[in-house]
Write a protein that holds these residues in place. Structure first.
Motif, PDB file in Angstrom:
ATOM      1  N   LEU A   1      -7.354   5.072 -19.102  1.00 37.55           N
ATOM      2  CA  LEU A   1      -6.743   4.622 -17.879  1.00 37.55           C
ATOM      3  C   LEU A   1      -5.981   3.398 -17.724  1.00 37.55           C
ATOM      4  CD1 LEU A   1      -6.413   5.286 -14.980  1.00 37.55           C
ATOM      5  CD2 LEU A   1      -8.199   4.146 -14.178  1.00 37.55           C
ATOM      6  N   ALA A   2      -4.734   3.665 -17.906  1.00 41.80           N
ATOM      7  CA  ALA A   2      -3.746   2.474 -17.972  1.00 41.80           C
ATOM      8  C   ALA A   2      -2.928   2.258 -16.624  1.00 41.80           C
ATOM      9  CB  ALA A   2      -2.736   2.905 -19.223  1.00 41.80           C
ATOM     10  N   ASP A   3      -2.721   0.963 -16.357  1.00 43.63           N
ATOM     11  CA  ASP A   3      -2.264   0.674 -15.130  1.00 43.63           C
ATOM     12  C   ASP A   3      -1.282  -0.662 -15.449  1.00 43.63           C
ATOM     13  OD1 ASP A   3      -1.853   1.577 -11.852  1.00 43.63           O
ATOM     14  OD2 ASP A   3      -1.831  -0.520 -12.144  1.00 43.63           O
ATOM     15  N   GLU A   4       0.013  -0.763 -14.950  1.00 41.41           N
ATOM     16  CA  GLU A   4       0.443  -2.057 -15.159  1.00 41.41           C
ATOM     17  C   GLU A   4       0.272  -3.058 -14.268  1.00 41.41           C
ATOM     18  OE1 GLU A   4       4.758  -1.329 -14.424  1.00 41.41           O
ATOM     19  OE2 GLU A   4       4.550  -0.476 -12.181  1.00 41.41           O
ATOM     20  N   ASP A   5      -0.342  -2.884 -13.405  1.00 41.98           N
ATOM     21  CA  ASP A   5      -1.032  -4.188 -12.372  1.00 41.98           C
ATOM     22  C   ASP A   5      -2.191  -4.533 -12.872  1.00 41.98           C
ATOM     23  OD1 ASP A   5      -1.128  -5.480 -10.160  1.00 41.98           O
ATOM     24  OD2 ASP A   5      -1.191  -4.022  -8.498  1.00 41.98           O
ATOM     25  N   PHE A   6      -2.581  -5.780 -12.346  1.00 36.74           N
ATOM     26  CA  PHE A   6      -3.955  -6.454 -12.835  1.00 36.74           C
ATOM     27  C   PHE A   6      -5.163  -5.981 -11.843  1.00 36.74           C
ATOM     28  CE2 PHE A   6      -1.605  -9.173  -9.687  1.00 36.74           C
ATOM     29  CZ  PHE A   6      -2.791  -9.568  -8.915  1.00 36.74           C
ATOM     30  N   ALA A   7      -4.705  -5.140 -11.052  1.00 38.45           N
ATOM     31  CA  ALA A   7      -5.727  -4.501 -10.250  1.00 38.45           C
ATOM     32  C   ALA A   7      -5.579  -3.069  -9.963  1.00 38.45           C
ATOM     33  CB  ALA A   7      -6.041  -5.145  -8.854  1.00 38.45           C
ATOM     34  N   LEU A   8      -6.672  -2.362 -10.186  1.00 37.16           N
ATOM     35  CA  LEU A   8      -6.525  -0.777  -9.919  1.00 37.16           C
ATOM     36  C   LEU A   8      -6.595  -0.598  -8.264  1.00 37.16           C
ATOM     37  CD1 LEU A   8      -9.249   0.518 -12.210  1.00 37.16           C
ATOM     38  CD2 LEU A   8      -6.781   0.552 -12.690  1.00 37.16           C
ATOM     39  N   GLY A   9      -5.816   0.646  -8.067  1.00 34.45           N
ATOM     40  CA  GLY A   9      -5.576   0.928  -6.781  1.00 34.45           C
ATOM     41  C   GLY A   9      -4.088   1.520  -6.360  1.00 34.45           C
ATOM     42  N   GLY A  10      -3.192   1.009  -7.009  1.00 38.21           N
ATOM     43  CA  GLY A  10      -1.733   1.491  -6.553  1.00 38.21           C
ATOM     44  C   GLY A  10      -1.510   1.212  -5.488  1.00 38.21           C
ATOM     45  N   ARG A  11      -0.921   1.975  -4.527  1.00 37.07           N
ATOM     46  CA  ARG A  11      -0.528   1.761  -3.173  1.00 37.07           C
ATOM     47  C   ARG A  11      -1.698   1.614  -2.309  1.00 37.07           C
ATOM     48  NH1 ARG A  11       3.906  -0.229  -1.348  1.00 37.07           N
ATOM     49  NH2 ARG A  11       3.343   0.495   0.754  1.00 37.07           N
ATOM     50  N   LEU A  12      -2.877   1.993  -2.465  1.00 36.90           N
ATOM     51  CA  LEU A  12      -4.180   1.807  -1.748  1.00 36.90           C
ATOM     52  C   LEU A  12      -4.279   0.373  -1.424  1.00 36.90           C
ATOM     53  CD1 LEU A  12      -6.931   4.122  -3.376  1.00 36.90           C
ATOM     54  CD2 LEU A  12      -5.535   4.568  -1.210  1.00 36.90           C
ATOM     55  N   LEU A  13      -3.921  -0.481  -2.458  1.00 36.91           N
ATOM     56  CA  LEU A  13      -4.131  -2.067  -2.159  1.00 36.91           C
ATOM     57  C   LEU A  13      -2.948  -2.458  -1.136  1.00 36.91           C
ATOM     58  CD1 LEU A  13      -4.099  -2.899  -5.980  1.00 36.91           C
ATOM     59  CD2 LEU A  13      -6.238  -2.681  -4.399  1.00 36.91           C
ATOM     60  N   ALA A  14      -1.986  -1.735  -0.965  1.00 36.77           N
ATOM     61  CA  ALA A  14      -0.886  -2.183  -0.103  1.00 36.77           C
ATOM     62  C   ALA A  14      -0.929  -1.363   1.192  1.00 36.77           C
ATOM     63  CB  ALA A  14       0.416  -1.715  -0.784  1.00 36.77           C
ATOM     64  N   GLU A  15      -2.155  -0.458   1.387  1.00 35.61           N
ATOM     65  CA  GLU A  15      -1.815   0.054   2.976  1.00 35.61           C
ATOM     66  C   GLU A  15      -3.307  -0.497   3.521  1.00 35.61           C
ATOM     67  OE1 GLU A  15       0.333   1.935   3.798  1.00 35.61           O
ATOM     68  OE2 GLU A  15       1.483   2.417   1.833  1.00 35.61           O
ATOM     69  N   SER A  16      -3.204  -0.089   4.822  1.00 40.77           N
ATOM     70  CA  SER A  16      -4.456  -0.328   5.685  1.00 40.77           C
ATOM     71  C   SER A  16      -5.135   1.042   6.129  1.00 40.77           C
ATOM     72  CB  SER A  16      -4.135  -0.667   7.079  1.00 40.77           C
ATOM     73  OG  SER A  16      -3.040   0.035   7.645  1.00 40.77           O
ATOM     74  N   HIS A  17      -4.887   2.061   5.134  1.00 41.18           N
ATOM     75  CA  HIS A  17      -5.847   3.183   5.236  1.00 41.18           C
ATOM     76  C   HIS A  17      -7.272   3.044   5.059  1.00 41.18           C
ATOM     77  CE1 HIS A  17      -1.858   5.136   5.938  1.00 41.18           C
ATOM     78  NE2 HIS A  17      -1.487   5.275   4.693  1.00 41.18           N
ATOM     79  N   THR A  18      -8.168   4.007   5.503  1.00 40.56           N
ATOM     80  CA  THR A  18      -9.337   3.892   5.171  1.00 40.56           C
ATOM     81  C   THR A  18      -9.701   5.170   4.523  1.00 40.56           C
ATOM     82  OG1 THR A  18      -9.955   5.231   7.242  1.00 40.56           O
ATOM     83  CG2 THR A  18     -10.282   2.743   7.185  1.00 40.56           C
ATOM     84  N   LEU A  19     -10.824   4.981   3.508  1.00 42.64           N
ATOM     85  CA  LEU A  19     -11.470   6.030   2.873  1.00 42.64           C
ATOM     86  C   LEU A  19     -12.832   6.542   3.245  1.00 42.64           C
ATOM     87  CD1 LEU A  19     -10.076   5.678  -0.744  1.00 42.64           C
ATOM     88  CD2 LEU A  19      -9.176   7.245   0.820  1.00 42.64           C
TER      89      LEU A  19
END
Length: 981
Positions: free
Chosen positions: A193-211
């Motif tokens: 699993l490769a991601d360019e950010d230093f934290a996993l989550g993508g847009r989930l980190l930028a949103e206020s949505h709940t899971l």
């Protein structure tokens, strides 16, 4: 400070940093961009062409504006996107691309001259006066070109490279990528699993949505912990997969220590070559803006980025706390930004929505059916002009978020010329058919943008990929997530008379696109090159679709008919340092060591680089004070007794198959198919133009088994040419090749006592002249059963052999020969002695085979067989080559103490020394202890008829000349009796 409540930064870990000399503070988890915005800094750079003030536009790797230089001195790294640069304590950063001061850039005069710098200006200007180009135009352009500046100092950082293999590569660590990795990981597949950010989550980190009715960060933490605990899953953050290549190979760069104040012995970055059986592309989507007049001011950014700064970094991107923020949108996503800003305590001045039926989703002023038509604020936004019909008003605000829809990140899916296809419902391009084999797009990059859609898409993609591999996988239970459809209008730009920016980094405007249309640069490829659209470091991630929409409007065609460009690697910029993988200084290229290297080192050998190999040059002994004394001793020892030289570095190619003989007939200029088993033949290889490019021997060990040797320098070239011929020229031949250069250690045993020495180690093999004559070869055993190959060939002109054993026994063989031949005076010798021996014998080597010599020049014209065809044979007979009268000769100075220099030109005595009177050149030269004089080899016109003539060898570089006599090239044993004895 313009910090908001909440966010994901660690407020208990403050960090200090400097930007343009001023001191600021931020928190652990900030990027440089978020920290600067939190400190009220909007102006971060200048645009490329017009040097207009620019600020942050995005929040990720798509950022076109905020390019800065990190660190100082030799560690300085220009053109770094502030949006992805992690903040650390003591970071020093500076803006770039200006003259004077950032706030008062005197190169901003270009903006006043913009009418002269319109689209295609570089094709139309600087054409006259012609004499001005070199003295004025070019120096001026070079000085103004570029963005950041290199330090000019050697890079002190260390880099590395690595190789990874997996069943499934997941590119992107957002909702889709995490579900894909989770699905494959639980199925037991080997996952990266490769991601360019230093934290996993993508847009989930930028949103206020709940899971599952809880903060998304709770689910993220649990999922990441599960993935990291799986032994079959490798989670790699700070890693950008930048390119898709053949056979499931992907290029990636991991930023190992870029985020650390001190590397602590770690490399800076690692270049990874990942070979994946299948790939899930979950790269997300990039928001696009809506061009309007003066839309490039600092403080104007993408609405999705503004939402990310508010939710993840708790930042309101305004200069003064309390300044209002406006939104300009054609879709519901812009309203979500307004809601999140309000929830964080920011002031929302209003939402401007182009849709007449738009509804406010919260407590803010809505301008429905309106557009933004202008802005004010030279170094930072102060107000915007809003027009609804014929009515216009100005609204004070310190920042503006613009949302024109989302473009799936199709880049990696395009790297095999897979063309994206237009999706009218999404108003965007999505990955099409014909992309890289084994790559499955998922989530927002495939147009499935809601959180619920992305998660389901990622899980399905992983299950499908594993099913292709025969691995059973079930889709896991998905958390309850938002699944709100995105309602949007097809609105691409605000018409107007003033400049509206499309490509921020390269200063491309709507007017530039209109001019390209007027000048008939309408195809997408022409538009790109005429305007430089999408040719900046961001590859037009935020601009390309908007530009195509403008061109479509001008041509009256729909967007898919207007076309789209496809993307090339790299996805984001890759430093040259990491591409080199740390190959600098002594590591610039691999250093190969011979099997006897440690043995030679222990005996005090001096080494020299020969191609990629380190070879013993000579072995100094006792009171010897210079290399000549050592070499003279070694030469005389070989001529009088026996010497040993490691010749492992000679190229070796094993050729097998029913058609091996016919294949070699076509490769070599002379006949090889008639070579008897157990015999060796000298051969030459020609280029297609008829010149010699290599020589060597060909030994036939069996009816269908040959061993070809090449020169050390051309080992790779010869093997590559032979493999090309096998695969492409004559694929119908039954023949197989493999390079065995490193597989066999080979030692030359030369001198009149060589037979006696070898007879002591071979197992029951008759070495007599009658049983094993000159140019013979055999497979045998030595030292009580060790398999070996023996060739009776000579490079020295003496009775000589070359014995080959598996490489791991090379060191032991050399020790056994030295021990066994001690009473014979056995002497190790190096490449310098080897050169003297071959020059004394008149053998051609690399200096003679320099790419401009022919078989006729070497006296080998009769070796080019007329009974068969071979590579270069026909061209070798063309008039231009066949008429060349230069021939290889020996040269001996009249005064034995005078030295002949290799490279000297040859002139008839008394002639002026010009190109017109040049008679040839010296190829190789040395001192011969046998002749007791300096000697040389060289090419002289009509050399074979000028024996005994005195000629001048002149070195024009050092103005040195030497009178020398033309003699036969064989200074030792011209009849060849010794090597046949």
């Amino acid at each position: 400070m313009s910090r908001l409540s909440g966010g994901l930064v660690d407020r208990n870990a403050p960090l200090n940093f400097r930007f343009d000399g001023a001191e600021y503070s931020g928190f652990q988890g900030d990027t440089l961009a978020s920290a600067l915005l939190a400190n009220g800094v909007q102006l971060m750079g200048r645009s490329f062409k017009y040097h207009r003030p620019r600020g942050v536009v995005a929040a990720g790797s798509e950022e076109p504006n905020a390019l800065v230089t990190l660190r100082t001195g030799a560690y300085a790294e220009p053109n770094t996107r502030a949006t992805v640069a992690e903040l650390y304590d003591g970071l020093e950063a500076s803006s770039q691309n200006y003259a004077g001061a950032l706030e008062r850039d005197w190169l901003a005069v270009n903006d006043l001259l913009s009418p002269f710098f319109a689209a295609g200006f570089y094709y139309k200007t600087f054409m006259w006066p012609r004499a001005f180009w070199e003295k004025l135009y070019e120096p001026m352009i070079r000085k103004a070109a570029g963005l950041g500046a290199l330090s000019g100092l050697p890079d002190p950082d260390a880099y590395d490279r690595g190789y990874l293999h997996c069943d499934l590569l997941v590119v992107g660590g957002g909702a889709a990528g995490l579900m894909a990795a989770l699905t494959a990981g639980r199925a037991g597949a080997k996952v990266i699993l490769a991601d360019e950010d230093f934290a996993l989550g993508g847009r989930l980190l930028a949103e206020s949505h709940t899971l599952d009715d809880a903060p998304a960060t709770d689910w993220l933490r649990a999922t990441e912990a599960e993935l990291r605990a799986m032994p079959n899953v490798r989670v790699m953050t700070r890693m950008t997969v930048f390119g898709t290549y053949d056979h499931g190979v992907y290029g990636a760069v991991e930023r190992v220590s870029d985020h650390l104040a001190e590397a602590g012995g770690k490399v800076r970055q690692t270049l990874w070559r990942i070979t994946a059986r299948r790939t899930v592309l979950a790269a997300g989507a990039t928001e696009r803006h809506i061009p309007f007049a003066d839309n490039d001011r600092p403080g104007i950014m993408l609405a999705g980025a503004m939402r990310a700064y508010a939710n993840r970094w708790a930042v309101a991107p305004v200069r003064q706390a309390g300044d209002g923020i406006a939104i300009f949108t054609n879709n519901d996503d812009g309203h979500r930004t307004a809601l999140d800003l309000l929830a964080r305590g920011a002031k929302v001045a209003g939402v401007v929505d182009v849709r007449t039926d738009a509804k406010a989703l919260g407590d803010y002023r809505l301008y429905a059916g309106s557009v933004v038509t202008g802005s004010k604020g030279r170094l930072g936004l102060k107000r915007i002009e809003i027009r609804s019909g014929h009515k216009a008003e100005w609204l004070d605000c310190g920042a503006l978020g613009v949302s024109g829809g989302w473009n799936p990140n199709v880049h990696l899916a395009s790297h095999h010329r897979g063309r994206p296809v237009w999706n009218e419902d999404l108003l965007a391009f999505v990955p099409g058919e014909g992309g890289p084999a084994g790559l499955i797009p998922a989530g927002a990059c495939n147009g499935e943008g809601s959180t619920a859609q992305a998660m389901a898409s990622g899980a399905r993609a992983a299950a499908r990929a594993l099913r292709d591999l025969g691995i059973a996988a079930s889709v896991p239970d998905l958390p309850k997530a938002e699944d709100i459809p995105l309602e949007q209008a097809a609105f691409w730009h605000v018409p107007g008379k003033k400049r509206a920016w499309v490509d921020f980094q390269n200063d491309v405007t709507v007017k530039d696109i209109a001019l390209a249309h007027k000048e008939n640069m309408r195809p997408v490829e022409h538009l790109k090159r005429w305007t430089t659209l999408g040719m900046a470091t961001d590859q037009g991630k935020t601009a390309n679709v908007s530009a195509l929409a403008v061109m479509a409007e001008l041509t009256g065609k729909p967007i898919p008919e207007t076309g789209t460009t496809i993307f090339r690697p790299p996805y984001t910029g890759v430093s040259l340092g990491v591409l080199g993988g740390g190959d600098t200084g002594p590591h610039f290229r691999p250093t190969r060591l011979t099997p006897t290297h440690e043995w030679a080192k222990a005996r005090g050998a001096k080494f020299v680089e020969v191609g990629q190999w380190m070879r013993a040059q000579y072995f100094p002994q006792g009171a010897e004070t210079n290399w000549r004394e050592s070499v003279d001793r070694e030469v005389l020892a070989v001529r009088a007794g026996v010497g040993l030289c490691d010749v492992t570095t000679l190229g070796k190619v094993d050729v097998q198959g029913a058609d091996a003989g016919e294949f070699l007939n076509r490769i070599y200029a002379n006949m090889m198919g008639t070579l008897p088993v157990g015999r060796v033949r000298y051969g030459i290889m020609l280029r297609e133009d008829g010149h010699i490019y290599d020589d060597g021997t060909c030994a036939r060990l069996a009816e269908d088994h040959y061993v070809v040797t090449t020169t050390t320098a051309n080992a790779g070239l010869c093997y590559r040419q032979m493999e090309f011929a096998r695969q492409c020229l004559w694929p119908d031949l039954d023949v197989q090749l493999i390079s065995t250069t490193e597989a066999w250690a080979q030692i030359a045993v030369a001198g009149p006592k060589s037979r006696e020495l070898l007879s002591r180690i071979v197992d029951g093999f008759d070495l007599s002249n009658e049983a094993f004559p000159f140019m013979g070869c055999a497979e045998l055993t030595i030292c009580g059963g060790l398999r070996a190959r023996l060739f009776r060939i000579s490079f020295s002109g003496e009775l000589a052999y070359e014995i080959a054993v598996p490489a791991r026994f090379g060191h032991a063989l050399m020790e056994r020969l030295m021990e066994t031949g001690a009473d014979l005076g056995v002497t190790p010798y190096g490449t310098e002695t080897l050169a003297v021996l071959r020059i004394e014998k008149g053998h051609a080597a690399g200096a003679e085979l320099n790419g401009q010599t022919t078989a006729q020049m070497l006296g080998l014209g009769r070796m080019v067989s007329a009974k068969k065809d071979s590579i270069g044979a026909i061209m070798s007979r063309r008039e231009g080559l066949a008429a060349d009268k230069r021939r290889l000769v020996g040269l001996q100075p009249l005064n034995p103490e005078e030295r002949i220099f290799a490279g000297s030109h040859l002139f008839t005595r008394g002639d002026r020394r010009t190109m017109d009177t040049d008679q040839g050149w010296v190829t190789s030269a040395c001192y011969s202890p046998h002749v007791k004089s300096h000697i040389a080899l060289g090419f002289v016109e009509h050399g074979e008829t000028r024996m005994g003539e005195v000629i001048v060898a002149y070195n024009p570089l050092e103005n040195q000349g030497c009178d020398c006599r033309i003699v036969p090239a064989h200074f030792v044993d011209p009849e060849g009796e010794r090597l046949r004895d």
